[in-house]
Design a protein around this motif. Structure first.
Motif, short mmCIF file in Angstrom:
data_model
loop_
_atom_site.label_atom_id
_atom_site.label_comp_id
_atom_site.label_asym_id
_atom_site.label_seq_id
_atom_site.Cartn_x
_atom_site.Cartn_y
_atom_site.Cartn_z
N ALA A 101 -8.03 4.00 2.09
CA ALA A 101 -7.55 4.31 0.55
C ALA A 101 -7.49 5.15 -0.85
O ALA A 101 -6.80 5.06 -1.06
N GLU A 102 -8.16 6.07 -0.26
CA GLU A 102 -8.56 7.10 -1.43
C GLU A 102 -6.61 7.62 -1.29
O GLU A 102 -6.89 8.36 -2.51
N THR A 103 -6.12 7.85 -0.52
CA THR A 103 -5.17 8.89 -0.36
C THR A 103 -4.73 7.65 -0.76
O THR A 103 -3.23 8.35 -2.05
N ARG A 104 -4.23 6.94 -0.23
CA ARG A 104 -3.26 5.72 -0.86
C ARG A 104 -3.40 5.81 -2.59
O ARG A 104 -2.43 5.27 -2.82
N ALA A 105 -4.19 5.67 -2.87
CA ALA A 105 -4.58 4.86 -4.34
C ALA A 105 -3.80 7.04 -4.85
O ALA A 105 -3.54 6.82 -6.06
N LEU A 106 -3.63 7.79 -4.42
CA LEU A 106 -3.12 8.97 -5.34
C LEU A 106 -1.79 9.11 -4.61
O LEU A 106 -0.81 9.12 -5.58
N LEU A 107 -1.64 9.02 -3.53
CA LEU A 107 0.12 9.59 -2.81
C LEU A 107 0.72 7.59 -2.96
O LEU A 107 2.29 8.09 -2.80
N GLY A 108 0.28 6.46 -3.13
CA GLY A 108 1.19 5.55 -2.52
C GLY A 108 1.87 5.47 -1.70
O GLY A 108 1.39 6.28 -0.49
N ASP A 109 3.19 5.12 -1.55
CA ASP A 109 4.08 5.19 -0.74
C ASP A 109 4.89 6.29 -0.82
O ASP A 109 5.36 6.27 0.49
N ARG A 110 4.20 7.12 -0.83
CA ARG A 110 4.60 8.16 -0.63
C ARG A 110 4.39 9.35 0.54
O ARG A 110 4.60 9.92 1.23
N LEU A 111 3.55 8.86 0.60
CA LEU A 111 2.67 9.37 2.31
C LEU A 111 3.21 8.83 3.39
O LEU A 111 3.21 7.60 4.11
N ASP A 112 3.99 10.06 4.28
CA ASP A 112 4.43 9.72 5.17
C ASP A 112 4.22 10.29 6.68
O ASP A 112 4.17 9.29 7.73
N LEU A 113 2.80 10.40 6.52
CA LEU A 113 2.23 11.08 7.79
C LEU A 113 0.33 11.51 7.68
O LEU A 113 -0.10 11.73 6.55
N TYR A 114 -0.31 10.70 7.83
CA TYR A 114 -1.69 10.64 7.93
C TYR A 114 -1.94 10.82 9.43
O TYR A 114 -2.06 10.23 10.42
#
Length: 323
Positions: A127-140
């Motif tokens: 949730a913290e990562t998505r709050a910052l990177l949104g849909d730019r996150l490709d790989l977790y």
């Protein structure tokens, strides 16, 4: 989006990625930080340094960017850079969960990060990562899996990872410690719909610590992209700390010890992306030069002689000071 967007042939240097561990926080276990970083390591100073590196990396052909929740404010710095440059749509972004940053922006903190591979940490940090990177996150990625980690056997964690994959975010893992090969092979046994659950594996592999090589070759053969971290061994392969064999070859070839160290990793047929951990733009340029350096078999054999026993390497790494 998904890591499958990554194309190692997109640019001549696309096989070199940029990791933000060294510039997202004031303290890290890397040699030479007093020389490499601003005297005042304020958030603004390191944000500016991170953005300069990202600008230089993108201009130089880098197309994979790597952060983590525990890299201080690295995700925040990366997110700000992406927002300020909406025209940059060709980078692939990865981050990691599993460590919580606890240093409070101090290089001398007693504890810099706390590890927890439980489902609750995954939920919170995603949730913290998505709050910052949104849909730019490709790989977790799971951060620093070892054979003892519960992440590869916890039904709650695995169900959540499968959910991320179904939603279009690729999932991966990073490994650390002398048991990397065991952790990698355990990860390869996990499948989803008859295919590997993980899209990528990120592992430490360098001239001093090549022990995961066979397992990484197996991961590559199974269809995973191999991302190599710590190719510079936390600064131990830099000019002022490199072993004699590496310094000798640098003199003979005219290449920097860092260029040689990364080139040796890039010569591995299974290496998909090799991360630069540069803290300065000149370091990044020297790292990127590795893609143009071709080494002879005899030179690679000489460099292979500097390898240490895995247990000794990881003991040395554990004893390094955060600075």
């Amino acid at each position: 989006m998904a890591f499958t967007r990554f194309d190692p042939r997109a640019t001549p240097t696309a096989r070199v990625g940029l990791g933000l561990a060294a510039v997202g926080r004031p303290g890290y276990l890397n040699l030479g930080r007093a020389r490499d970083l601003p005297a005042e390591r304020t958030p603004d100073a390191l944000r500016e340094r991170t953005h300069r590196l990202l600008d230089a990396a993108h201009a130089g052909g880098v197309r994979y960017l790597d952060a983590a929740r525990s890299y201080g404010r690295a995700e925040e710095f990366l997110a700000g850079w992406l927002r300020a440059r909406p025209e940059v749509t060709d980078v692939v972004v990865g981050s990691k969960w599993g460590y919580t940053y606890t240093a409070g922006w101090r290089a001398d903190a007693e504890v810099h990060e706390v590890k927890d591979h439980g489902a609750g940490t995954l939920d919170r940090q995603y949730a913290e990562t998505r709050a910052l990177l949104g849909d730019r996150l490709d790989l977790y990625q799971i951060h620093s899996v070892t054979p003892e980690s519960p992440a590869l056997s916890d039904p709650g964690v695995l169900a959540r990872l499968e959910g991320l994959a179904e939603a279009g975010v690729s999932v991966g893992l990073s490994t650390s410690g002398p048991g990397q090969a065991e952790a990698i092979r355990a990860a390869l046994r996990l499948t989803r719909g008859g295919r590997p659950l993980f899209t990528t594996v990120q592992a430490t592999f360098n001239l001093l610590e090549p022990s995961a090589g066979e397992a990484l070759a197996e991961a590559h053969a199974a269809g995973l992209t191999v991302i190599v971290k710590e190719a510079m061994a936390n600064g131990r392969l830099a000019p002022d700390a490199a072993p004699p064999a590496l310094r000798d070859l640098a003199r003979e070839t005219g290449a920097g010890t860092d260029t040689l160290a990364l080139a040796a990793v890039l010569h591995q047929p299974w290496a998909g992306v090799v991360l630069s951990g540069a803290a300065t733009v000149p370091q990044l340029a020297s790292n990127l030069a590795a893609v143009r350096l071709r080494l002879e078999e005899e030179q690679l054999a000489r460099l292979a002689e500097v390898a240490e026993p895995p247990d000794a390497y990881w003991r040395h790494r554990s004893a390094m000071a955060w600075t």
